[in-house]
Each structure stands twice: as structure tokens, then as C-alpha cells.
Design an enzyme around this catalytic site. Structure first.
Site, PDB file in Angstrom:
ATOM      1  N   HIS A   1     -16.104  -2.506   6.849  1.00 33.51           N
ATOM      2  CA  HIS A   1     -15.468  -2.278   5.319  1.00 33.51           C
ATOM      3  C   HIS A   1     -15.774  -4.044   4.789  1.00 33.51           C
ATOM      4  O   HIS A   1     -15.692  -3.825   3.532  1.00 33.51           O
ATOM      5  CB  HIS A   1     -13.660  -3.145   5.454  1.00 33.51           C
ATOM      6  CG  HIS A   1     -12.947  -1.729   6.080  1.00 33.51           C
ATOM      7  ND1 HIS A   1     -12.564  -0.863   5.333  1.00 33.51           N
ATOM      8  CD2 HIS A   1     -12.969  -1.061   7.257  1.00 33.51           C
ATOM      9  CE1 HIS A   1     -12.133   0.080   6.336  1.00 33.51           C
ATOM     10  NE2 HIS A   1     -11.985  -0.252   7.135  1.00 33.51           N
TER      11      HIS A   1
ATOM     12  N   ARG B   1      -8.178  -6.786  -9.881  1.00 36.60           N
ATOM     13  CA  ARG B   1      -9.066  -8.200  -9.765  1.00 36.60           C
ATOM     14  C   ARG B   1     -10.062  -7.875 -10.015  1.00 36.60           C
ATOM     15  O   ARG B   1     -10.226  -6.747 -10.526  1.00 36.60           O
ATOM     16  CB  ARG B   1      -9.144  -9.512  -8.047  1.00 36.60           C
ATOM     17  CG  ARG B   1      -8.971  -8.106  -7.243  1.00 36.60           C
ATOM     18  CD  ARG B   1      -9.437  -9.499  -6.223  1.00 36.60           C
ATOM     19  NE  ARG B   1      -9.594  -8.469  -5.567  1.00 36.60           N
ATOM     20  CZ  ARG B   1     -10.146  -7.720  -4.867  1.00 36.60           C
ATOM     21  NH1 ARG B   1     -12.273  -7.850  -5.454  1.00 36.60           N
ATOM     22  NH2 ARG B   1     -10.392  -6.829  -3.709  1.00 36.60           N
TER      23      ARG B   1
ATOM     24  N   GLU C   1      -1.676  10.081   8.155  1.00 36.66           N
ATOM     25  CA  GLU C   1      -3.109  11.592   6.548  1.00 36.66           C
ATOM     26  C   GLU C   1      -3.779  12.516   7.022  1.00 36.66           C
ATOM     27  O   GLU C   1      -4.382  11.728   8.067  1.00 36.66           O
ATOM     28  CB  GLU C   1      -2.913  10.482   5.480  1.00 36.66           C
ATOM     29  CG  GLU C   1      -4.062   8.961   6.020  1.00 36.66           C
ATOM     30  CD  GLU C   1      -4.281   8.595   4.972  1.00 36.66           C
ATOM     31  OE1 GLU C   1      -3.204   8.497   3.941  1.00 36.66           O
ATOM     32  OE2 GLU C   1      -4.926   7.941   4.355  1.00 36.66           O
TER      33      GLU C   1
ATOM     34  N   LYS D   1       0.525  -1.381  -0.478  1.00 39.57           N
ATOM     35  CA  LYS D   1       0.222  -0.260   0.330  1.00 39.57           C
ATOM     36  C   LYS D   1       0.674   0.958   0.242  1.00 39.57           C
ATOM     37  O   LYS D   1       0.803   2.044  -0.298  1.00 39.57           O
ATOM     38  CB  LYS D   1      -1.291   0.273   0.957  1.00 39.57           C
ATOM     39  CG  LYS D   1      -1.324  -0.693   0.881  1.00 39.57           C
ATOM     40  CD  LYS D   1      -2.849  -1.667  -0.114  1.00 39.57           C
ATOM     41  CE  LYS D   1      -3.419  -3.089  -0.208  1.00 39.57           C
ATOM     42  NZ  LYS D   1      -3.894  -2.506  -1.710  1.00 39.57           N
TER      43      LYS D   1
END
Lengths: 495, 166, 495, 166
Positions: free
Chosen positions: C236, C292, C201, C118
């Protein structure tokens, strides 16, 4: 606010469910009507309310205008959707609805009447500039017969004016047999319909049956949603329909569409209607207009992204018709009939196990369910399987795939016939006509070897089970593979 | 125990044995390994025939097995040794007596033969109206009509005996 | 000629069936792989052939690269589709496929690797000019921490570099708690992932999760198929997805699409991929790229009239990607999870009666069947229900209608939760964010009164039956209505 | 015979009688006419409640009735007179003993209480991992832990007794 408070669905089966679905999406309540045989039907269960209207025979219930209307009034409906068949093209019924303050979601009674008389319909079409099959628009008499036939050009067809569904039709190839055929046609027409008028028209060879979907509102707007190709039929029963039709050019499509709209305008049409044409060799000829929603309407819906029932309800409520967008891709419909795939006999019985197809581009319009009893009271259509693809080739492949997925146990169905049509070169070429089903090859039996083996294995397993063989006795739902292995090994060790 | 399976003109004779949890099917000099799984409460049967997947939905009614396979519908007859022997005996006893039965409930609209008629294979014997369609019921093989049970106008149930031939 | 001879589907459940369907339509054979628990699964039954690859636990079968590859080689496959999850984002597996001469229907291993890390992915995105959430691209240290946080702007988020799925995230609202939170985040990251790098962030308030579908071929063409809005999620786990996203303007959509394509180009992408963005107040920020096919790909397919699996296979075979057409209408997907609708507990059991929705605009992607045992080995998704409508309002109404039609007995499902989302004002307004599920109102219980009555009636009927009450004993399938009446009357007469 | 139906906090008491083939349901001073049709082999039950169509799919397990209705799922408990009487007696005998059972098969990852603890309603007692998710199992009502049957790491079947409270 919803356009109507409650719509009575004066129909049964898949089309009743189809209308309920759209009404529900529009926030409109629905009332299903049912005969004795249909108490447990899906439309009855899915509607907001349901009213029993009589016996299982259509004449005792769905065809009984009085009972249907009483149910609509009793249950507080302000609109009625007739579906197709039954009372859908009955002008007197449409009038009776209006008299009792119920909006009939179909064309005005006069339009139904005008298109219901096939001779009158042809006259109106001609006046509206819609091409007809060359022939005489009126009853022929013997003196004029030979000249007329010559003018139209052989082969000619003699048709009972009051006939329908292909009854009372004779084809004459030259002048030799003309007079005799004419006399017989008269006598037959008299006997069958009590009306001996016969008319004469050109016999169109290798015709395709192509129809245009029109939609009109109460503000004078008439639009069309292109064509449907319906040539795959047996005894006037359609089996496979598609859109677009491979034979049409954009220019021809536009001309046919314009003709259909002209005819609709000529009779003051409102709502959904279908103008049927014969098509052959670049020419098209008016056949008749069906003043109702057509069984095969979903192929149009899939290509145009439109909901035609929604449009019917909208224009019925006085709104303007939605302008059709650009059609996309190709759609095919296969009718799922409860009939034997080789003898075409109706197949009655109770639907048992049921596996429905799914995935991309597949739509099923059906009121089928496990436990449904297929009775002899109504027509044998259990539903419609519709697919959409980016092009014709993909749509065909997708329909084949969906047909292979679908399993119905308890009654035999026409699905294998449809699969054979789709596998055949004639259909795949796109160049076919209404004779395609007669020319259909017998089952190829690709998988006959496997079917023989499967039948024997199934029989073997069931006899093992009946015999209480312990190797098979504990095979449950899930880890059959593992279990079979394990049980078998135990058993072998014990020997 | 051997099993004779027939679909139309085609017939095959199989014998089966379990080996390591798989079914070994033998047909003549060919042998294949069949991995068998029953799905749900008889929803379907999955066969892996030498690895090839065969998704079978079947309806078994005695010797009659209807198999739905890859969009096709096969009406098979499967007899085991015992049944074949029994049938041979029964066949000898009945002396080739045959019956025409109603394939569906309906109303007889026409009887197109009389007792004593010699009929050809495929010849229409009875016309039965069901589901608003007229259905010709035909002779399966040539023969002679020995008895007619129904007359025009009669309502008949599915499976009802209509005509006897020999 | 088919593009491949045989594709091995290295997956299970609905996605395996999804791929088989498209391959079959393309005339390509398929090989399913199965664990012990999945012997009877639909993909195994629908594929051309099937290979057993091990035990029911994923590590023993679907996650075992060696076994999967052996099955592909053994069964003569020349391509492999990884689906999603399992080995689909495993670069080493993609390489192993190539080594054994099998086309991996996914991106090149380097692209998988680049997007899998990431931190590296963010760096590449930044270089490609893709907007990131303001923050530091590298590991922060204590001395720079306070200045960095101030520059980025509070609230800020501390995120473990090696984390994922929301784990190891801390939100800090002002400088007060910053240092302590940072030290804890480090320690936690070390403990959880063996890697103590933490980055900082901006914490985006009321973010929407919006993703772009990209497709790239081996000729350097990269296209996108617009966005999917996936903000309806819990822990999520997405529950409802739709396209288009109500928040985007055409201009924003174009900018996001261009960014996504730029990123795909930057990593030499081939095949289908999804670039996930956070969206808030007219700005979008790169989140990650999923290399994907995505679970929610069908909504894109329905609006664009494209088959994304077909495109994957086509570009995998070296063909150029099909240019996307103009999207039409609105599509919504609801995931059908086997979980309790209020506790969200997984619900195991055996699927019994099953009623599937149908009709216009409804698609079901599922490997469910009556008799399926829902086991604890795999994730709880039973399938996906997708609808398409001419506009968002119609799509919502259609999904509500389809949810009311669908019945699954044997396990509890998340469908009632989805229905509540669709009924809620927040979703209907189109103005929602990833917090929508937390704010979801409890069941309104419109029909609770009827449910109470129904429960009592059902219980009453079942006790009558158990008691062998003759009034009920002969109630069969069909004319229950009539029969009940008749039997009851007989019984009353006899008194 | 009366039937007491409960869903969550709501409860209603019904009595039923057949009249002219319809079911008359009485609840307090309200009465409604219910036309009942059983569909297939227990596929569904169709009710017409004063004409309104109610399409019910139900799963009955003793007193527990799960009702699927218009997209919602209701977990109802329905007791008849006899059962209510029996429950009252049993309740008195057990002195308010209660149990926490596993709602699904899984692995116990944490036991968050000890014997003798007083627990509040909704307090997590056990964390069970199933389907790759951690699921807190909570007390349904305040009480005192009297017995803990499992320990962390134990694999348990659905319905297994985990904790007893009173």
C-alpha cells in the site's frame, strides 16, 4: 527504431547537455566533444561517448570545423547538432558535414548563407513581403543622403552594412549633423570591417525586441510557435525573456508569425529558426534571422508543451514537423551568468555550494555542478532558469520565488539583477522596451539590515570556532538547535 | 568583542552573547534573540531572529563576508575590535596608499593614465579584457597615480597589482 | 491584497516546502513548525518565520494538536495548511482551528469525519449513487454469510470494518473455507482494532488503483481534474503514479469524475480531496476518500497546468474554484524513498553529494539538501521526481533519463526500483495492476560489467592517493585530463 | 597489485597500469584504455572506457565501494592482493564465524531463533522495527546460532551485533 544512431554534439555547456537529454529520451546515442578545460564537464559525463578535440581556446577546439568533423566520423556519428554559437551558423561547416555523410541538424547551407549577410537578408525579407524598418536597402551615397533621410523621417540611424552586435551605429536627429555623421560612419566602417558601405534607416524609438520561433521540415511545411519578448538586454546580451509578449494582440501575433514563416519559405528553410523583429507602437520590422536554436527556446517549449530539439531531430531525419498546439499560460527565462551583479564584470572561480530551485513550474537548464571551475575561455552563461505559470502575474511571482531559492557560492551571478528587473514596476506593467535595463533602479536593499546582522553573526561564529570555543565546538549537522541549548546550559552550570 | 559590519555606506556595530543557547545580538540600544543552526558541513546557516527565519549562505574570507540572502548578494566587511585597531595603525603607516588590482584574470587592452595624473573617483584607469568583454577598471576615490605596474597587452592574473595611487 | 496574512504549515519535509512555495508566490507569509530533529530543515529556512513545537517523535510535535495550534496563534497566523498525514485528517483539530479563528485549509470537520469512518463512507457513497464493490454494506453475521457470499460472487474478501492499510483482510475462494475464515477474521479484528465488525465484498481480480482529484468551493461548485493511476505500490505504499490512466476511455473518465464530484457534494466538501476507486475490466468501485492533498498531486498539476495548493488557499479564502482547463500530455511521478532498492529496508544516514536532474519537463519536489540527516523519526520519503511529456512514451523516456541523471550519496534510495518498473514491459504496455511490483524482474544488470570496472578503478585510485603516489597527488578539479597526462609523462621521463 | 571486484555473484580481477596518462585496465586477456578524470572534490569520477563515457559517483569505505551508475546502485566489494591474503588467514582463524548486525537503528520486536538452532539461508532471525516498518533480518547463509546478543524490546544502533552464527 531510433531516427539516428549517434548524434555528435558540436558544442559545450548547458546547450550540449540540453541536446543530450532529448537525444537520450529518443533512444539516440550521443557523442560529446571536449576541450582540455571541459574534460570534466557534465555533457562529457552524460553522453554515450566523448571525444577530446583540442585546447581550451575555442579556436583550438569548438571552432575548429576539421577537428569536430573528424571526431564525428571517428566515433561513427550519422548526425551532428551544432547548438548555438560556435559552428552553428557556419554554412561551410554545414556543407562539410553533408560531404562526409553526416546530417547537419540545422538549415541548408544556402539558407544559413542568405541570412548570414544582413544586407542580403533584408533584401530577401523585403521580397517576401516582410516589413522592414523604413530606410534604404542599399548603400547610400552623399548626393542622395539628405533626401533619403527626409523620406525615412528623423531620427535616422546610420549603420555599417558589414557591422553587427550594435557596432558602427550612429543616430542622427536632424539634418544638421547628417553629412558629418555619414562621413564618420563610412570611415569607421572601413576601419572596423574593411567595408565602408553604410545604410540608413529609421531609428525606432522605444523598440521592443520580439522574435518568432519557426520550424520547417523537408516537405515544405513551415510552422511557428508564437513569439518571445527579449527586450531585457544589456549591450545586446539578453537577460530575461518571456512569452507571450504583453504588447501583441492575437492579430499582430498572427501577422508576425505569418511574416516569419514567409521568410523561412523564401530561403528554403529547414529546422528551427528565429526571426527577430523590432516592435514599436503596433508596427513590427524585420531585424534578422538566427538560423539555429536560440538560447531562450525553453520559454516557447513550456507554453506550447513542445520539445524543440526533438522537432529539430525529427525534421532532420526527414519527418514532417509536428503541428503546434495551443499555447498555455506564461513562461519567463532568466539567464544565470557568472558576472558581478553591479559591475557586470565576469566572475571567475570555482562553484562551491549550490542550491537549486524546484517545485511547481520551475525548470533549470544548466551544466553547473559543485566543483565546476568557471574559466575565462567561454562565455559566462552558467545556465537558464525558466518558470511557467497560468498567467504572467503568477509566472513573475514564481520566478521571484525561484530566484530567492537559488544559491550559488564561488562566483557572483547576475541573478540579483534579474530579481530587480522582476520587482520593478516597468517590467511588471508589461510596457517596457530595450532600454529597461539602463533605467533599472539600484538594489532596494530591503534586507540589508538582516544582511548586516547575518554577516556579523557569521563572522562571530567563525571566530568562535577558530578560537576553539567549546560552546560551539561540537555543533554538528542535525540537532543543532537542541545541542546548542544543551551545551550552553552545561557550560553555564559549570560556572 | 564588538563586530563592525559594513555593506556599502551602511554600517552597524554588534556585540554578541550566548544566553540559554540563543545568541543575543546587541546593536546600539536594540537587542534581538537569534537562534542559530549550522546546516550540514557549512552548507548554510539558519537564523531565527526573534522568530523570523533568515536563510543565510555565506562565504567568509577573513574580514570579507559574502552573504546570499533572499536572492540578493551582499558584500560585507566585518571587523572585530582587534582588527579595527590594527587597521588604524596600518592606515597611519601607509599614509593613504591605495592600489588598483585586477578583479579577474584577463589582458590589459589600455592604460588610460600616466604616473603623476590626478584622477577623479570613478575615472577609468585601465581597460581589461576578460571573457570577450572589455571591462573598465576605475578609481575608487580621487587620488594621484604614483606607479603603473602593467602595460597594454599584458596578461594578468586575478588580484594582480595594476596601479598604485595615493 | 493577499488572501491571508500568514499561513502556518502544520507539516514537515517536501510537502511543507511545497506549500511555502505557493504561499510565497501568492504574497502570503508562512510559518513553519519544527521538531528538534528538523531545526535545520529547508521549510524552516524558507518560511517567513518558524516555531519550535517539541521533540523529534511525531507525538511530541507534529501530531500534538495543542502545540501546533498554540504556535499558529502565537505567530499571528490566520490560516493553517495541514499538508498530508499528521493532523490533516483529524476532524477535532479542524474544529479547534475554527474555534481559535484560524482558517483550516481543508474540508469541513463533518466531511473529514464522514469519510474517516470507512463503513459510513461506503454508505454515503452508495446513497450518492457511486458504485461500490459488490458486497454487504453492513456487518455480516454467520447465518447470512453463505448466501451473501454467493450473491456477491467468489472470490470474496472479508474485511475488518475498523481496519485500514490492508490489515485484517482475508480472501476466500469458495464456500469451503468461508465460515472458518469469517470466525478468524472476527477474532483478529477484535484483537487488532477492538471492534469485531467484519464486512464482505467481492474480491476484485487484477485491480487497478485509480483516483479522481476533486476540488470544491464554499459556493457549492465541485470540479474534478481527471484521474491518477496509482497501481504501482508495495504494501500500500505507492511508488510510481501517472496521469492519464491508460485503461480509461473519455467516457469512463467522465463517469468516474462525475461520481467523485457527487460524493464530494453529498458530504458538503470544500477544498482538495481524492476519491479512490478500484478499477477492473471496465468497472470502477469506490474505495475511500482522502480528505486532503495527496502526495501524488503534482502529476495532475503538470497535465492541467494548475497549482492545487493555490486552489486550496483560494477556496479556503472563500473564492470560487477555477474551472479546470483541458489536460495536456502525460505526467509520471516517482517517489524518492530512503530505502534499500532490493531489501526495501529504510536507509538512514546523511545525504552527501547530490546531483539533481533538470531540463525539459522535469520537476523535483523535495526538501533534500546536502548534509540532511535522514532520521528514523519520520517516513522515508525524501521527495518526488515528476516529469511531463507530450505523450506517455515520451514521459516514460523522460523519467528514465531523469532517473539516470539523479545521484544521491549517503543513503540508498528506491530510484533503481522505479527505473526497473519503467523499463519493464508490463508498465510500458500500460496494462498493469496493483500486483506489478510483486512481478517485477530483478535488476537486469546491463551495466554490471562497467560497474565492476568502475568499482575497481575507484578503489585503485583511492589506494594510490592514500599511498601518496605522486602521479596522482596533484590532480585537482579542472584540467585533470591534461594534468594526468602531463604528470604521467614527467614521471616516465624521469625513469 | 591486482584488484578483485565483486558484485553479487559476479567477480572480475583487474590489474592497472598508467600509460601516457591513461589507465590501462587488464582483465584476463582483455585490455581497455581508461581516461580518468576526478571531478570537483570527489563529486564524481568520469571514465572514458575506450571512448565510452561512464559517469560514476562512488562511495568508498575500505573494501566496500558503492557505485551509482546510470540510475542503478551497485554494492561492490573490492579487495587487493594484500587484503585477499589477510582475509584468507583471518577466515581460517575464525573458523567461519559469522555475524548478524543491525542494518539500521531500530527496536527489536522479535527474536525468532534460539541458541543452537540450525538456520537456513534467508531464514528470518530478528525482526527490527525502524521508520514505522517491521524489517525481517535474515541469515545470509545456512548455519548454527551460537550467540544471541539482544532481546525483544531492545533499542539498537546501526551496526550493532545482534546474533552470532557459525
Amino acid at each position: 527504431m531510433a531516427l539516428f544512431r549517434r548524434i555528435l554534439i558540436a558544442n559545450r555547456g548547458e546547450i550540449a547537455l540540453r541536446v543530450i537529454r532529448t537525444a537520450e529520451e529518443m533512444g539516440i546515442e550521443t557523442v560529446a566533444v571536449f576541450s582540455d578545460a571541459d574534460r570534466g564537464a557534465l555533457p562529457v559525463r552524460r553522453a554515450t561517448a566523448a571525444e577530446h578535440i583540442g585546447g581550451s581556446k575555442p579556436a583550438q577546439s569548438y571552432l575548429d570545423a576539421g577537428r569536430v568533423l573528424d571526431a564525428a566520423v571517428r566515433s561513427g556519428c550519422d548526425a551532428l547538432h551544432p547548438g548555438y554559437g560556435f559552428l552553428s551558423e557556419n554554412a561551410a561547416f554545414a556543407e562539410a558535414c553533408a560531404r562526409r555523410g553526416i546530417t547537419f541538424l540545422g538549415p541548408p547551407p544556402d539558407a544559413i548563407r542568405a541570412m548570414g549577410d544582413k544586407v542580403a537578408a533584408r533584401r530577401i525579407a523585403q521580397q517576401a513581403g516582410v516589413p522592414l524598418v523604413p530606410g534604404l536597402q542599399e548603400d547610400v551615397d552623399e548626393p542622395r543622403l539628405a533626401a533619403a533621410a527626409l523620406q525615412v523621417g528623423y531620427p535616422v540611424m546610420l549603420k555599417a552594412a558589414a557591422g553587427g552586435g550594435g557596432k558602427g551605429i550612429r543616430i542622427v536627429h536632424d539634418e544638421k549633423g547628417l553629412l558629418e555623421a555619414f562621413r564618420m560612419a563610412r570611415a569607421e566602417a572601413k576601419g572596423a570591417f574593411g567595408d565602408d558601405r553604410v545604410y540608413l534607416e529609421k531609428f525606432v524609438t522605444r523598440p521592443r525586441h520580439v522574435e518568432i520561433q519557426v520550424m520547417a521540415d523537408k516537405h515544405g511545411n513551415v510552422v511557428h510557435y508564437g513569439e518571445r519578448e527579449c527586450s531585457v538586454q544589456r549591450r545586446h546580451q539578453k537577460l530575461v525573456e518571456e512569452t507571450p509578449c504583453s504588447a501583441l494582440t492575437p492579430e499582430l501575433r498572427e501577422r508576425m508569425g505569418r511574416s516569419a514563416c514567409d521568410l523561412a519559405r523564401a530561403v528554403g528553410y529547414v529546422g528551427a529558426g528565429t526571426v527577430e523583429f523590432l516592435y514599436s507602437g503596433g508596427e513590427f520590422y524585420f531585424l534578422e534571422m538566427n538560423t539555429r536554436l536560440q538560447v531562450e527556446h525553453p520559454v516557447t517549449e513550456m507554453c506550447y508543451g513542445v520539445d524543440l530539439v526533438r522537432e529539430q531531430i525529427r525534421v532532420g531525419a526527414g519527418l514532417e514537423v509536428t503541428q503546434p498546439g495551443t499555447p498555455r499560460g506564461h513562461a519567463i527565462e532568466v539567464r544565470v551568468n557568472a558576472e558581478h551583479p553591479t559591475t557586470f564584470f565576469p566572475s571567475l572561480g570555482r562553484i562551491g555550494r549550490l542550491r537549486l530551485p524546484g517545485g511547481p513550474g520551475v525548470r533549470l537548464d544548466s551544466a553547473m555542478f559543485r566543483g565546476l571551475e568557471v574559466t575565462p575561455f567561454y562565455d559566462s552563461m552558467l545556465g537558464k532558469l525558466i518558470v511557467h505559470g497560468a498567467d504572467r502575474e503568477q509566472a513573475i511571482a514564481r520566478m521571484q520565488r525561484a530566484l530567492r531559492e537559488m544559491r550559488i557560492v564561488g562566483v557572483a551571478t547576475s541573478l540579483p539583477v534579474a530579481l530587480r528587473v522582476l520587482e520593478g514596476d516597468e517590467f511588471r506593467s508589461g510596457d517596457y522596451d530595450t532600454g529597461i535595463l539602463e533605467r533599472l533602479a539600484p538594489p532596494a536593499g530591503h534586507d540589508r539590515e538582516l544582511a548586516l546582522l547575518a554577516a556579523a553573526v557569521v563572522r562571530f561564529l567563525s571566530s568562535e570556532r577558530v578560537g576553539g570555543d567549546r560552546r560551539q565546538s561540537s555543533v554538528g549537522a542535525v540537532p543543532t538547535w537542541a545541542q546548542l541549548g544543551r551545551v550552553e546550559r552545561l557550560w553555564r552550570d559549570r560556572r | 568583542m564588538k563586530y563592525l559590519a559594513r555593506i556599502g555606506e551602511d554600517e552597524r556595530e554588534y556585540s554578541f552573547a550566548w544566553r540559554d543557547g540563543k545568541l543575543i545580538a546587541t546593536c546600539g540600544d536594540r537587542e534581538c534573540v537569534v537562534d542559530v543552526a549550522r546546516i550540514g558541513d557549512g552548507e548554510a546557516i539558519s537564523l531565527l531572529v526573534d522568530g523570523q527565519s533568515v536563510d543565510v549562505v555565506a562565504d567568509v574570507d577573513g574580514e570579507d563576508v559574502v552573504v546570499l540572502l533572499r536572492g540578493e548578494r551582499y558584500e560585507a566587511k566585518v571587523e572585530n575590535d582587534r582588527e579595527r585597531a590594527a587597521h588604524a595603525v596600518a592606515g597611519a603607516r601607509h599614509g593613504g596608499k591605495r592600489e588598483l588590482r585586477a578583479a579577474m584574470p584577463g589582458v590589459v587592452v589600455a592604460v588610460q593614465v600616466a604616473v603623476g595624473d590626478e584622477v577623479a573617483e570613478g575615472q577609468t584607469l585601465i581597460v581589461l579584457e576578460a571573457m570577450k568583454m572589455q571591462n573598465p577598471l576605475c578609481a575608487e576615490a580621487p587620488g594621484k597615480v604614483t606607479r603603473i605596474i602593467v602595460e597594454a597587452g599584458a596578461a594578468v592574473a586575478a588580484g594582480a597589482l595594476l596601479v598604485e595611487l595615493e
